[in-house]
Design an enzyme around this catalytic site. Structure first.
Site, PDB file in Angstrom:
ATOM      1  N   SER A  34     -18.785  57.812  -2.600  1.00 31.21           N
ATOM      2  CA  SER A  34     -19.177  57.876  -4.006  1.00 31.21           C
ATOM      3  C   SER A  34     -20.648  58.254  -4.140  1.00 31.21           C
ATOM      4  O   SER A  34     -21.059  59.313  -3.694  1.00 31.21           O
ATOM      5  CB  SER A  34     -18.857  56.538  -4.683  1.00 31.21           C
ATOM      6  OG  SER A  34     -18.984  56.635  -6.075  1.00 31.21           O
ATOM      7  N   ASP A  36     -16.349  60.660 -10.156  1.00 29.27           N
ATOM      8  CA  ASP A  36     -15.805  59.641 -11.050  1.00 29.27           C
ATOM      9  C   ASP A  36     -16.861  59.148 -12.044  1.00 29.27           C
ATOM     10  O   ASP A  36     -16.556  58.359 -12.928  1.00 29.27           O
ATOM     11  CB  ASP A  36     -15.179  58.476 -10.286  1.00 29.27           C
ATOM     12  CG  ASP A  36     -16.150  57.767  -9.348  1.00 29.27           C
ATOM     13  OD1 ASP A  36     -17.341  58.163  -9.290  1.00 29.27           O
ATOM     14  OD2 ASP A  36     -15.723  56.817  -8.659  1.00 29.27           O
ATOM     15  N   ASP A  88     -21.464  62.623  -9.715  1.00 28.46           N
ATOM     16  CA  ASP A  88     -21.747  62.087  -8.388  1.00 28.46           C
ATOM     17  C   ASP A  88     -20.829  62.794  -7.385  1.00 28.46           C
ATOM     18  O   ASP A  88     -19.974  63.595  -7.774  1.00 28.46           O
ATOM     19  CB  ASP A  88     -21.579  60.566  -8.374  1.00 28.46           C
ATOM     20  CG  ASP A  88     -20.153  60.116  -8.624  1.00 28.46           C
ATOM     21  OD1 ASP A  88     -19.384  60.866  -9.248  1.00 28.46           O
ATOM     22  OD2 ASP A  88     -19.799  59.010  -8.187  1.00 28.46           O
ATOM     23  N   ASP A 129     -18.160  62.159  -5.706  1.00 29.28           N
ATOM     24  CA  ASP A 129     -16.693  62.107  -5.799  1.00 29.28           C
ATOM     25  C   ASP A 129     -16.194  62.200  -7.237  1.00 29.28           C
ATOM     26  O   ASP A 129     -15.020  61.996  -7.500  1.00 29.28           O
ATOM     27  CB  ASP A 129     -16.131  60.869  -5.092  1.00 29.28           C
ATOM     28  CG  ASP A 129     -16.362  59.574  -5.849  1.00 29.28           C
ATOM     29  OD1 ASP A 129     -17.391  59.474  -6.544  1.00 29.28           O
ATOM     30  OD2 ASP A 129     -15.531  58.659  -5.729  1.00 29.28           O
TER      31      ASP A 129
END
Length: 456
Positions: free
Chosen positions: A102, A249, A245, A247
């Protein structure tokens, strides 16, 4: 079984590559997850990754580990984490594995564990899965080994599902031809955000789109890391800037005036427009700005807090029948699509807000009550934090206290939240108040008993 240096929480298992997070660790946890997920007889497991340099290596290891316990691997390649969650639902899989750390720095990677519902594992489910590390992981014999399938359409399905949201006026947004600046920070956002924005008729000005995981700045999309995007918004005369970011999300904004207002405004704006179409409860975590709860209170809908951690918020939203929710870090959760943070959904909703309001988002921010949120962190002490919480509650008897996740103390116009991080070996101290000085004073007061404990 001890795994020194790893961060194991509801966010998965994280560590620095080559230090705590080794191929052996990845293989062990992936096999344990595969054995746990396939306990009901469904052996299909979706696997995806973000752009981190170690991602391809860990993907190959995860594939083999899952095959070793008899799983059918559905590999969807480099994709956002919410795309993995949606693919689990699409394939009616037993679960999913996201190979992503993340927002963590470049040297980190992680495994995120997703259950058959598309939600991350709860604390209880995670503990049950990890118990296999002690009891032993049942391996498949030569004639029961798993296999690998490829799914190259997960991104397209994700985009189609966003565009199909009932309160998204796609023709209206396309007609506006919004100018959008985009910074994907060398992450997986590069494989979905430009395509989605193009479908929505936007004129896109993009930077840092090479999805090679070589983050040239801290990848967390907080305001202090968005100087390049702020300059791009000003230079391109964009209506809005989006930062994701690694990833994808979390979605942070830069407004038309070239300033980043803070990640909490993503959820505040999203809630503002969704609740107009479908009033209902709102759920956020305890570290979220009052700009979100203010929206709920103004529109007369119930507002609830949940512990930090996406799965905690998602479960609380499911239980409350929430219309929208998420986390103040730019993580928008729209149950109409799925119970997971989703930056593409956040971006689409921001365009819908601008369409409906007919004026710049900077003007909307100017209309809101002014708050300043300050975030601090320090190394986590070895001793429990209970004495710190008790000292703070005694020092502030006039504050309302929430202890479901660390300690949050609330007053009518300010709050402070202190909790151990689930993703890094630190303690987070977050405060919000009408002025920077007042917020920093709260941080200083909260740190006093904590500094004393660290110095012991």
């Amino acid at each position: 079984m001890a795994f020194d240096g790893l961060m194991v929480s509801v966010s998965g298992v994280r560590g620095r590559v080559g230090d705590a997070l080794t191929p052996e660790v990845i293989a062990t946890f992936a096999a344990a997850f595969g054995a746990w997920a396939s306990r009901t007889g469904n052996r299909r497991v979706v696997v995806g990754r973000d752009s981190r340099v170690s991602g391809p290596m860990f993907t190959r290891i995860v594939h083999g580990a899952l095959e070793s316990v008899g799983c059918t691997v559905i590999d969807i390649g480099m994709v956002p984490t919410p795309t993995i969650q949606l693919a689990v639902e699409h394939h009616h899989a037993a679960g999913g594995l996201g190979i992503t750390a993340s927002h963590n720095p470049i040297e980190w990677n992680a495994l995120k564990f997703i259950g058959p519902s598309g939600l991350f594992l709860s604390a209880a489910e995670g503990a049950e899965m990890r118990s296999l590390l002690e009891r032993g992981i049942p391996r498949a014999t030569w004639d029961q080994l798993g296999s690998i399938e490829q799914d190259d359409d997960a991104i397209n399905r994700h985009i189609a599902q966003v565009l199909a949201l009932p309160w998204l006026d796609v023709p209206g947004i396309r007609a506006r031809r919004f100018r959008v600046a985009l910074d994907c920070c060398h992450g997986a956002g590069s494989v979905i955000m430009p395509a989605l924005l193009t479908e929505l008729g936007c004129e896109v000005y993009a930077i840092n789109m090479e999805a090679d995981g070589r983050f040239h700045r801290p990848p967390e999309p907080v305001a202090e890391n968005l100087g390049e995007l702020e300059a791009l918004v000003r230079g391109s005369n964009a209506d809005i800037g989006f930062a994701t970011d690694p990833d994808v999300d979390r979605l942070a904004l830069v407004l038309d005036d070239g300033k980043a207002p803070g990640e909490d405004y993503t959820l505040a704006f999203a809630a503002r427009t969704v609740l107009r179409h479908r009033p209902g409860p709102v759920v956020t975590n305890l570290s979220t700005s009052k700009v979100v709860s203010d929206v709920a209170h103004e529109l007369g809908v119930p507002f609830h807090f949940a512990s930090v951690g996406e799965v905690n918020v998602a479960i609380a939203m499911r239980d409350a029948g929430a219309t929208i929710g998420g986390e103040g870090n730019g993580g928008v959760i729209l149950p109409e699509l799925h119970l997971g943070r989703d930056a593409p959904v956040g971006a689409a909703l921001m365009l819908q807000v601008m369409l409906e309001e007919g004026r710049p988002l900077s003007a909307l921010v100017a209309d809101r009550p002014r708050y300043v949120i300050v975030k601090d962190k320090l190394d986590r002490p070895d001793a429990p934090l209970d004495t710190v919480y008790a000292a703070l509650r005694a020092a502030f008897p006039d504050a309302s206290a929430d202890t479901q996740d660390g300690l949050r103390l609330d007053w009518p116009d300010r709050w402070v939240h202190l909790r151990p991080s689930g993703t890094e070996p630190i303690v987070r101290v977050i405060a919000e108040a009408p002025t920077d000085a007042a917020a920093r004073h709260l941080i200083s007061q909260a740190r006093e008993p904590l500094d004393a404990l660290v110095s012991l």
